[in-house]
Structure formats: structure tokens, C-alpha cells
Scaffold this motif. Structure first.
Motif, short mmCIF file in Angstrom:
data_model
loop_
_atom_site.label_atom_id
_atom_site.label_comp_id
_atom_site.label_asym_id
_atom_site.label_seq_id
_atom_site.Cartn_x
_atom_site.Cartn_y
_atom_site.Cartn_z
N VAL A 155 0.72 -1.42 -0.17
CA VAL A 155 -0.04 -0.37 -0.46
C VAL A 155 0.63 0.97 -0.01
CG1 VAL A 155 -1.40 1.38 1.12
CG2 VAL A 155 -1.73 -0.79 1.25
N PRO A 156 1.36 1.94 -1.39
CA PRO A 156 2.03 3.19 -0.94
C PRO A 156 1.28 4.10 -0.79
CG PRO A 156 2.31 1.62 -3.06
CD PRO A 156 0.42 1.22 -2.63
N VAL A 157 1.35 4.39 0.15
CA VAL A 157 0.85 6.39 1.21
C VAL A 157 1.71 7.64 0.13
CG1 VAL A 157 0.02 7.16 2.71
CG2 VAL A 157 -0.29 4.82 2.57
N ARG A 158 1.06 8.72 0.42
CA ARG A 158 1.80 9.69 -0.24
C ARG A 158 1.06 10.97 0.31
NH1 ARG A 158 2.11 10.48 -6.37
NH2 ARG A 158 -0.04 10.90 -6.81
N ASP A 159 1.46 11.61 0.14
CA ASP A 159 0.81 13.34 1.06
C ASP A 159 0.47 13.70 -0.38
OD1 ASP A 159 0.04 15.92 1.29
OD2 ASP A 159 2.20 16.06 2.71
N SER A 160 -1.08 13.98 -0.04
CA SER A 160 -2.06 14.78 -1.73
C SER A 160 -1.13 15.94 -1.98
CB SER A 160 -3.13 14.63 -1.42
OG SER A 160 -3.27 15.49 -0.72
N LYS A 161 -0.47 17.00 -0.95
CA LYS A 161 -0.17 18.53 -1.37
C LYS A 161 1.09 18.27 -2.28
CE LYS A 161 -0.94 19.63 2.76
NZ LYS A 161 -1.37 19.28 4.10
N ALA A 162 2.17 17.12 -1.93
CA ALA A 162 3.42 16.29 -2.86
C ALA A 162 3.38 15.28 -3.55
CB ALA A 162 4.00 17.06 -1.63
N PRO A 163 2.19 15.68 -4.61
CA PRO A 163 2.41 14.37 -5.11
C PRO A 163 3.67 13.94 -5.78
CG PRO A 163 0.79 15.89 -6.27
CD PRO A 163 1.33 16.62 -5.29
N GLU A 164 3.89 15.14 -6.45
CA GLU A 164 6.08 14.72 -6.59
C GLU A 164 6.72 14.00 -5.61
OE1 GLU A 164 5.75 17.80 -5.45
OE2 GLU A 164 4.61 17.30 -6.59
N GLY A 165 6.66 14.02 -4.43
CA GLY A 165 6.78 13.38 -3.35
C GLY A 165 7.45 11.99 -2.91
N PRO A 166 8.11 11.26 -1.81
CA PRO A 166 8.42 10.79 -1.91
C PRO A 166 7.13 9.78 -1.37
CG PRO A 166 8.63 11.05 0.34
CD PRO A 166 9.16 12.59 -1.06
N ALA A 167 7.21 8.38 -1.59
CA ALA A 167 5.47 7.32 -1.45
C ALA A 167 6.06 6.70 -0.27
CB ALA A 167 4.87 6.97 -1.93
N LEU A 168 4.97 6.62 0.88
CA LEU A 168 5.85 5.32 2.06
C LEU A 168 4.99 4.24 1.58
CD1 LEU A 168 6.38 5.24 4.66
CD2 LEU A 168 4.25 6.02 5.36
N ILE A 169 6.23 3.34 1.51
CA ILE A 169 5.18 1.73 1.12
C ILE A 169 4.85 0.54 1.87
CG2 ILE A 169 6.00 -0.20 -0.71
CD1 ILE A 169 6.00 2.14 -2.02
N LEU A 170 3.65 0.53 2.96
CA LEU A 170 3.35 -0.88 4.10
C LEU A 170 2.75 -1.75 3.09
CD1 LEU A 170 1.58 2.19 5.73
CD2 LEU A 170 3.77 1.51 6.14
N THR A 171 3.11 -2.95 4.00
CA THR A 171 2.35 -3.75 3.56
C THR A 171 1.22 -3.43 3.93
OG1 THR A 171 2.30 -4.82 5.86
CG2 THR A 171 4.17 -5.18 4.31
N ALA A 172 0.10 -4.59 2.61
CA ALA A 172 -1.83 -4.43 3.80
C ALA A 172 -1.50 -4.80 4.94
CB ALA A 172 -1.71 -5.25 2.44
N GLN A 173 -1.15 -5.98 5.74
CA GLN A 173 -0.91 -6.01 7.06
C GLN A 173 -1.21 -4.50 7.73
OE1 GLN A 173 1.17 -9.38 8.32
NE2 GLN A 173 0.08 -9.55 10.07
N ALA A 174 -0.07 -4.35 7.40
CA ALA A 174 0.91 -3.11 8.47
C ALA A 174 -0.32 -1.94 8.00
CB ALA A 174 2.08 -2.84 7.75
N TRP A 175 -0.42 -1.14 7.11
CA TRP A 175 -1.43 -0.65 6.43
C TRP A 175 -3.01 -0.78 7.33
CZ3 TRP A 175 -2.11 4.54 5.54
CH2 TRP A 175 -3.30 5.09 4.99
N ALA A 176 -3.42 -2.09 7.52
CA ALA A 176 -4.49 -2.22 7.77
C ALA A 176 -5.05 -1.81 9.02
CB ALA A 176 -5.34 -3.38 7.92
#
Length: 55
Positions: A24-45
């Protein structure tokens, strides 16, 4: 990225992608060109459940 998740009235918002099996990649919507935090689905749940409970 696909979904947006708003948290409170302060304008905090993240975008969450659901197109990578098991991840599950997660990123700040105000900075879409910025980095994404990649979590496992289990960690994101737990975060996903909390978000649904408060919205």
C-alpha cells in the motif's frame, strides 16, 4: 495513487494506491511528486480501520 483519506479539518490528506498486491503506497496529496511510504497491506490495515471509524 487512487484514494484520498482526509484526517480532520486541518487539510491533512494522503493518497493511497490499491493496485499493488500486498503493498500500500501512501503519499501526501499536497506533494504528489514527493516520496511515497510503502507499507504492507497488513501494516496499513489498522490505519485504514481507524480512518473509516473517524470519517
Amino acid at each position: 495513487m487512487r484514494d484520498r483519506d482526509h484526517n480532520g479539518s486541518g487539510g491533512e490528506c494522503v493518497e493511497v494506491a490499491h493496485n499493488l498486491p500486498g503493498l500500500v503506497p501512501v503519499r501526501d496529496s499536497k506533494a504528489p511528486e514527493g516520496p511515497a511510504l510503502i507499507l504492507t497491506a497488513q501494516a496499513w490495515a489498522p490505519s485504514s480501520r481507524r480512518s473509516r471509524a473517524t470519517n
